[in-house]
Design a protein around this motif. Structure first.
Motif, PDB file in Angstrom:
ATOM      1  N   ALA A 199      10.849 -41.167 -24.871  1.00  0.00           N
ATOM      2  CA  ALA A 199      11.451 -41.306 -26.201  1.00  0.00           C
ATOM      3  C   ALA A 199      12.971 -41.242 -26.107  1.00  0.00           C
ATOM      4  CB  ALA A 199      10.924 -40.217 -27.126  1.00  0.00           C
ATOM      5  N   GLU A 200      13.472 -40.327 -25.304  1.00  0.00           N
ATOM      6  CA  GLU A 200      14.923 -40.217 -25.132  1.00  0.00           C
ATOM      7  C   GLU A 200      15.501 -41.484 -24.520  1.00  0.00           C
ATOM      8  OE1 GLU A 200      15.736 -36.733 -22.879  1.00  0.00           O
ATOM      9  OE2 GLU A 200      15.211 -35.350 -24.506  1.00  0.00           O
ATOM     10  N   LEU A 201      14.813 -42.047 -23.538  1.00  0.00           N
ATOM     11  CA  LEU A 201      15.300 -43.264 -22.891  1.00  0.00           C
ATOM     12  C   LEU A 201      15.276 -44.450 -23.852  1.00  0.00           C
ATOM     13  CD1 LEU A 201      13.628 -42.859 -19.389  1.00  0.00           C
ATOM     14  CD2 LEU A 201      16.079 -42.837 -19.869  1.00  0.00           C
ATOM     15  N   LEU A 202      14.235 -44.560 -24.641  1.00  0.00           N
ATOM     16  CA  LEU A 202      14.173 -45.646 -25.619  1.00  0.00           C
ATOM     17  C   LEU A 202      15.281 -45.511 -26.662  1.00  0.00           C
ATOM     18  CD1 LEU A 202      10.319 -45.951 -26.235  1.00  0.00           C
ATOM     19  CD2 LEU A 202      11.764 -47.452 -24.870  1.00  0.00           C
ATOM     20  N   LEU A 203      15.534 -44.294 -27.095  1.00  0.00           N
ATOM     21  CA  LEU A 203      16.601 -44.062 -28.071  1.00  0.00           C
ATOM     22  C   LEU A 203      17.969 -44.453 -27.498  1.00  0.00           C
ATOM     23  CD1 LEU A 203      15.485 -40.653 -29.622  1.00  0.00           C
ATOM     24  CD2 LEU A 203      15.903 -42.774 -30.898  1.00  0.00           C
ATOM     25  N   SER A 204      18.188 -44.111 -26.244  1.00  0.00           N
ATOM     26  CA  SER A 204      19.483 -44.419 -25.636  1.00  0.00           C
ATOM     27  C   SER A 204      19.646 -45.904 -25.355  1.00  0.00           C
ATOM     28  CB  SER A 204      19.658 -43.631 -24.333  1.00  0.00           C
ATOM     29  OG  SER A 204      18.713 -44.041 -23.360  1.00  0.00           O
ATOM     30  N   ALA A 205      18.517 -46.624 -25.184  1.00  0.00           N
ATOM     31  CA  ALA A 205      18.586 -48.045 -24.851  1.00  0.00           C
ATOM     32  C   ALA A 205      18.725 -48.938 -26.078  1.00  0.00           C
ATOM     33  CB  ALA A 205      17.333 -48.456 -24.069  1.00  0.00           C
TER      34      ALA A 205
ATOM     35  N   GLU B  83      10.344 -49.220 -17.239  1.00  0.00           N
ATOM     36  CA  GLU B  83      11.523 -49.793 -16.576  1.00  0.00           C
ATOM     37  C   GLU B  83      11.742 -51.246 -16.976  1.00  0.00           C
ATOM     38  OE1 GLU B  83       9.874 -46.385 -14.318  1.00  0.00           O
ATOM     39  OE2 GLU B  83       9.019 -48.239 -15.122  1.00  0.00           O
ATOM     40  N   HIS B  84      10.663 -51.979 -17.220  1.00  0.00           N
ATOM     41  CA  HIS B  84      10.802 -53.350 -17.710  1.00  0.00           C
ATOM     42  C   HIS B  84      11.271 -53.371 -19.158  1.00  0.00           C
ATOM     43  CE1 HIS B  84       7.779 -55.048 -14.509  1.00  0.00           C
ATOM     44  NE2 HIS B  84       8.963 -54.749 -14.002  1.00  0.00           N
ATOM     45  N   VAL B  85      10.903 -52.356 -19.910  1.00  0.00           N
ATOM     46  CA  VAL B  85      11.292 -52.288 -21.323  1.00  0.00           C
ATOM     47  C   VAL B  85      12.787 -52.007 -21.460  1.00  0.00           C
ATOM     48  CG1 VAL B  85      11.011 -51.019 -23.489  1.00  0.00           C
ATOM     49  CG2 VAL B  85       9.007 -51.577 -22.098  1.00  0.00           C
ATOM     50  N   ILE B  86      13.279 -51.006 -20.736  1.00  0.00           N
ATOM     51  CA  ILE B  86      14.694 -50.633 -20.877  1.00  0.00           C
ATOM     52  C   ILE B  86      15.598 -51.378 -19.902  1.00  0.00           C
ATOM     53  CG2 ILE B  86      14.094 -48.354 -21.779  1.00  0.00           C
ATOM     54  CD1 ILE B  86      14.761 -47.153 -19.062  1.00  0.00           C
ATOM     55  N   GLY B  87      14.986 -52.008 -18.874  1.00  0.00           N
ATOM     56  CA  GLY B  87      15.759 -52.858 -17.976  1.00  0.00           C
ATOM     57  C   GLY B  87      16.341 -52.185 -16.761  1.00  0.00           C
ATOM     58  N   TRP B  88      15.979 -50.937 -16.510  1.00  0.00           N
ATOM     59  CA  TRP B  88      16.505 -50.266 -15.325  1.00  0.00           C
ATOM     60  C   TRP B  88      15.606 -49.098 -14.925  1.00  0.00           C
ATOM     61  CZ3 TRP B  88      17.869 -45.066 -15.791  1.00  0.00           C
ATOM     62  CH2 TRP B  88      18.044 -44.591 -17.090  1.00  0.00           C
TER      63      TRP B  88
END
Length: 262
Positions: free
Chosen positions: A29-35, A56-61
């Motif tokens: 959730a934190e990674l999605l929010l930051s992306a 990783e495919h969703v946020i790109g890294w």
């Protein structure tokens, strides 16, 4: 979608992700929010993740050895356990190292190793065009990335000069590929997963040529599974390389190292 996006809070994200089977829902959730640049993009990212796309495919890294490695859709995601292989390689590399990263995928291993060394000549290769494009973005000016099958695209001038040969070859037995999580089985290229009948087919091909490319004292490093370790060690040692197995219980990682005698 707009109404749903406007209602997305951290707790809503966590609940939705956990309901979809995401074990580390809070971290994701934190990674999605930051992306996400805004609520609409956040909702779109969440929808892609819940549908089963690797995070990783969703946020790109992906984070690997403390680096942010770009990961394009359809490209093999570097695993955290493979950081152990890079650490082993770094401990063997001379001050001025010639490094080859075969089956490089995103180029994560080569980039991470090059980033940890003082002076390096880096070459990487992969048979998948999408992986090559991704690796070129990650490797940048640190080295050269080639498209082709194993050693085939590498410059002939590297023969007998390679100090560290990283070969993160596929090692899942063919019959076991269908047992992998959908994130890997559906969204990563099969060529990056399927190691043949016993999982060692690609390793055998690498070992057959490795001695010709390694410098005296140079080392081949490959990741394998715990159950395959003995056979992988035997395979690596079959052409005269001094083979050994090293294990990280912390990362649940098994690496076979084969060193060419001086």
């Amino acid at each position: 979608m707009q109404e749903f996006a406007s209602q997305l809070t951290f707790s809503t994200l966590v609940t939705t992700l956990r309901s979809a089977g995401c074990v580390f829902a809070e971290d994701e959730a934190e990674l999605l929010l930051s992306a996400a640049a805004g609520p609409a993009e956040l909702a779109a990212l969440l929808e892609r993740r819940v549908s089963g796309l690797p995070l990783e495919h969703v946020i790109g890294w992906a984070e690997f050895c403390g680096l942010r490695i770009l990961v394009d859709p359809g490209v093999f995601v570097p695993r955290r356990r493979t950081e152990f292989l890079v650490r082993q390689a770094a401990s063997l590399a001379p001050d001025r190292a010639v490094v080859v990263d075969l089956c490089c995928g995103t180029g994560a291993l080569g980039r991470a190793l090059a980033s940890s060394l003082r002076e390096v000549e880096l070459h990487a290769a992969d048979v998948e065009p999408a992986a090559v494009r991704c690796a070129r973005r990650n490797v940048g000016g640190l080295g050269t990335v080639y498209e082709g099958d194993l050693f085939e695209p590498l410059p002939r001038s590297l023969r007998g000069r390679v100090d560290v040969l990283l070969a993160n070859v596929p090692y899942v037995p063919t019959d076991d590929v269908e047992l992998l999580p959908a994130e890997a089985r559906v969204h990563e290229p099969r060529v990056a997963l399927d190691g043949g009948g016993d999982g060692l087919d690609v390793l055998r091909r690498v070992v057959a040529e490795a001695t010709d490319w390694l410098a005296p004292g140079g080392s081949l490093l490959v990741e394998t599974s715990e159950r395959q370790a003995a056979r992988a060690r035997e395979t690596v040692g079959s052409t005269g390389l001094a083979a050994r197995v090293v294990v990280s219980e912390e990362l649940y990682a098994t690496v076979v190292v084969g060193t060419r005698p001086r």
